[in-house]
Design a protein around this motif. Structure first.
Motif, PDB file in Angstrom:
ATOM      1  N   UNK A 246     -11.385  13.752  -0.872  1.00 57.57           N
ATOM      2  CA  UNK A 246     -11.417  12.956   0.107  1.00 57.57           C
ATOM      3  C   UNK A 246     -11.163  11.576  -0.620  1.00 57.57           C
ATOM      4  N   UNK A 247     -10.339  10.761  -0.441  1.00 54.01           N
ATOM      5  CA  UNK A 247     -10.097   9.729  -1.185  1.00 54.01           C
ATOM      6  C   UNK A 247     -10.139   8.440  -0.269  1.00 54.01           C
ATOM      7  N   UNK A 248     -10.895   7.450  -0.873  1.00 56.23           N
ATOM      8  CA  UNK A 248     -11.020   6.269   0.071  1.00 56.23           C
ATOM      9  C   UNK A 248     -10.689   4.891  -0.853  1.00 56.23           C
ATOM     10  N   UNK A 249     -10.519   3.954  -0.361  1.00 57.24           N
ATOM     11  CA  UNK A 249     -10.333   2.739  -1.055  1.00 57.24           C
ATOM     12  C   UNK A 249     -11.201   1.647  -0.567  1.00 57.24           C
ATOM     13  N   UNK A 250     -11.708   0.748  -1.097  1.00 55.52           N
ATOM     14  CA  UNK A 250     -12.659  -0.272  -0.935  1.00 55.52           C
ATOM     15  C   UNK A 250     -12.226  -1.508  -1.282  1.00 55.52           C
ATOM     16  N   UNK A 251     -11.815  -2.512  -0.841  1.00 56.40           N
ATOM     17  CA  UNK A 251     -11.140  -3.993  -1.352  1.00 56.40           C
ATOM     18  C   UNK A 251     -12.299  -4.967  -0.987  1.00 56.40           C
ATOM     19  N   UNK A 252     -12.814  -5.605  -2.010  1.00 53.29           N
ATOM     20  CA  UNK A 252     -13.713  -6.915  -1.774  1.00 53.29           C
ATOM     21  C   UNK A 252     -12.730  -8.028  -1.757  1.00 53.29           C
ATOM     22  N   UNK A 253     -13.050  -8.835  -0.888  1.00 54.26           N
ATOM     23  CA  UNK A 253     -12.090 -10.235  -0.948  1.00 54.26           C
ATOM     24  C   UNK A 253     -12.923 -11.470  -0.341  1.00 54.26           C
ATOM     25  N   UNK A 254     -12.100 -12.437  -0.597  1.00 56.80           N
ATOM     26  CA  UNK A 254     -12.912 -13.716   0.090  1.00 56.80           C
ATOM     27  C   UNK A 254     -12.537 -13.644   1.780  1.00 56.80           C
ATOM     28  N   UNK A 255     -11.702 -13.126   2.169  1.00 57.36           N
ATOM     29  CA  UNK A 255     -11.519 -13.360   3.696  1.00 57.36           C
ATOM     30  C   UNK A 255     -10.523 -12.207   4.201  1.00 57.36           C
ATOM     31  N   UNK A 256      -9.270 -12.182   3.320  1.00 56.48           N
ATOM     32  CA  UNK A 256      -8.336 -11.214   3.829  1.00 56.48           C
ATOM     33  C   UNK A 256      -7.693 -10.630   2.714  1.00 56.48           C
ATOM     34  N   UNK A 257      -7.425  -9.329   2.993  1.00 53.17           N
ATOM     35  CA  UNK A 257      -6.908  -8.245   1.803  1.00 53.17           C
ATOM     36  C   UNK A 257      -5.513  -8.281   1.896  1.00 53.17           C
ATOM     37  N   UNK A 258      -4.810  -8.977   2.997  1.00 55.13           N
ATOM     38  CA  UNK A 258      -3.314  -8.858   2.972  1.00 55.13           C
ATOM     39  C   UNK A 258      -2.853  -7.443   3.179  1.00 55.13           C
ATOM     40  N   UNK A 259      -1.623  -7.053   2.593  1.00 55.61           N
ATOM     41  CA  UNK A 259      -1.245  -5.390   2.281  1.00 55.61           C
ATOM     42  C   UNK A 259      -1.539  -4.957   1.052  1.00 55.61           C
ATOM     43  N   UNK A 260      -2.805  -5.345   0.457  1.00 61.28           N
ATOM     44  CA  UNK A 260      -3.356  -4.493  -0.547  1.00 61.28           C
ATOM     45  C   UNK A 260      -3.671  -3.029  -0.443  1.00 61.28           C
ATOM     46  N   UNK A 261      -3.876  -2.623   0.886  1.00 58.57           N
ATOM     47  CA  UNK A 261      -4.074  -1.339   1.070  1.00 58.57           C
ATOM     48  C   UNK A 261      -2.775  -0.386   0.841  1.00 58.57           C
ATOM     49  N   UNK A 262      -1.588  -0.885   1.615  1.00 61.93           N
ATOM     50  CA  UNK A 262      -0.376  -0.223   1.317  1.00 61.93           C
ATOM     51  C   UNK A 262      -0.041  -0.212   0.201  1.00 61.93           C
ATOM     52  N   UNK A 263      -0.082  -1.488  -0.670  1.00 56.61           N
ATOM     53  CA  UNK A 263       0.275  -1.541  -2.261  1.00 56.61           C
ATOM     54  C   UNK A 263      -0.546  -0.495  -3.066  1.00 56.61           C
ATOM     55  N   UNK A 264      -1.829  -0.067  -2.836  1.00 53.10           N
ATOM     56  CA  UNK A 264      -2.543   0.763  -3.548  1.00 53.10           C
ATOM     57  C   UNK A 264      -2.116   2.339  -2.931  1.00 53.10           C
ATOM     58  N   UNK A 265      -2.152   2.271  -1.622  1.00 49.72           N
ATOM     59  CA  UNK A 265      -1.528   3.666  -1.275  1.00 49.72           C
ATOM     60  C   UNK A 265      -0.355   4.208  -1.670  1.00 49.72           C
ATOM     61  N   UNK A 266       0.657   3.335  -2.073  1.00 55.70           N
ATOM     62  CA  UNK A 266       1.822   3.912  -2.609  1.00 55.70           C
ATOM     63  C   UNK A 266       1.709   4.275  -4.169  1.00 55.70           C
ATOM     64  N   UNK A 267       0.655   3.442  -4.994  1.00 51.64           N
ATOM     65  CA  UNK A 267       0.550   3.987  -6.171  1.00 51.64           C
ATOM     66  C   UNK A 267      -0.261   5.211  -6.384  1.00 51.64           C
ATOM     67  N   UNK A 268      -1.191   5.418  -5.505  1.00 55.11           N
ATOM     68  CA  UNK A 268      -2.005   6.598  -5.429  1.00 55.11           C
ATOM     69  C   UNK A 268      -1.074   8.021  -4.790  1.00 55.11           C
ATOM     70  N   UNK A 269      -0.323   7.778  -4.042  1.00 55.28           N
ATOM     71  CA  UNK A 269       0.570   8.668  -3.763  1.00 55.28           C
ATOM     72  C   UNK A 269       1.543   9.365  -4.746  1.00 55.28           C
TER      73      UNK A 269
END
Length: 253
Positions: free
Chosen positions: A79-102
């Motif tokens: 089970x893989x999960x990603x947590x992003x801390x941010x000031x307000x908005x993480x933008x598309x960082x989830x998709x960016x990280x998802x591609x690297x991990x895939x």
């Protein structure tokens, strides 16, 4: 197993709190990078988490490099999960990280964001003490909610929109091309404590005649050196001279 990167403590605190709650080992990505340790055994039923701040709507360069070199063995379907801390908005960082991990054979099942106190002192003044307490209180509640979701291997509660991904595609390359160190310096308040050299995740700082010198053209721009300097001596040009500093309350130098 939880991998984290942190400059001023937000993501480290988050990773350590979650690790303690679910009894998982916590590993510093920056330290592993320095030690050239990218291969890890993951046992059956063990989860894999990544916790990091968002810079310019994408992952810090150290996180990107670590993920790109990561090799996991011992558990074929963790089970893989990603947590992003941010000031307000993480933008598309989830998709960016998802591609690297895939690309590394890891399919991420859950993405979470946690708004926390912003530390980007080079861009603007930071929040005051009252606002910080309020933000940290909400962050604690958010972390507790995420812990409950991780325990049951829950799904994402954060999915970036097309606009978010466009934002990352537009702004994040500015960060990748930038990250210059030439504006960093220590003023006369420097006490030669060596802390900045010790905590720099990019190993971009060396002490010369009792003063920090930035020996690399680029760093991560995590701003740990500025925010964690006990004398508030380190500056980035003229922009940071009168601005408030921020370090997560859990950080004790």
């Amino acid at each position: 197993m939880i991998f984290y990167f942190s400059g001023t403590g937000n993501s480290r605190y988050t990773a350590e709190k979650i690790g303690g709650a679910i009894n998982e080992k916590v590993i510093d990505m920056a330290r592993s990078r320095i030690d050239e340790q990218f291969t890890f055994e993951v046992k059956d039923q063990e989860k894999i988490g990544f916790v990091f701040p968002v810079y310019y709507y994408g992952p810090p360069t150290i996180v990107e490099e670590f993920m790109s070199k990561l090799k996991i063995y011992g558990n074929e379907h963790p089970y893989v999960y990603v947590i992003m801390t941010c000031g307000s908005n993480s933008g598309g960082a989830d998709k960016y990280a998802d591609k690297i991990l895939l690309d590394q054979g890891l399919e991420t099942e859950a993405f979470f964001t946690i708004p926390m106190v912003d530390n980007f002192i080079m861009g603007y003044d930071l929040s005051d003490e009252e606002d910080r307490k309020s933000i940290n209180k909400r962050a604690e509640e958010r972390i507790d909610k995420i812990i409950k979701s991780i325990i049951v291997r829950g799904a994402s509660d954060r999915k970036s929109s097309h606009f978010d991904q466009l934002l990352t595609g537009t702004v994040y390359p500015i960060y990748l091309r930038g990250r210059k160190t030439k504006k960093f310096f220590a003023d006369d308040r420097c006490i030669s404590c060596n802390l900045c050299e010790e905590i720099c995740p990019a190993q971009a700082i060396k002490m010369v005649d009792g003063r920090p010198v930035w020996v690399l053209d680029q760093c991560v721009h995590c701003v740990a050196c500025i925010n964690r300097c006990p004398a508030e001596s380190i500056q980035y040009g003229d922009a940071t001279k009168k601005r408030r500093r921020y370090v997560h309350p859990s950080i004790v130098e």
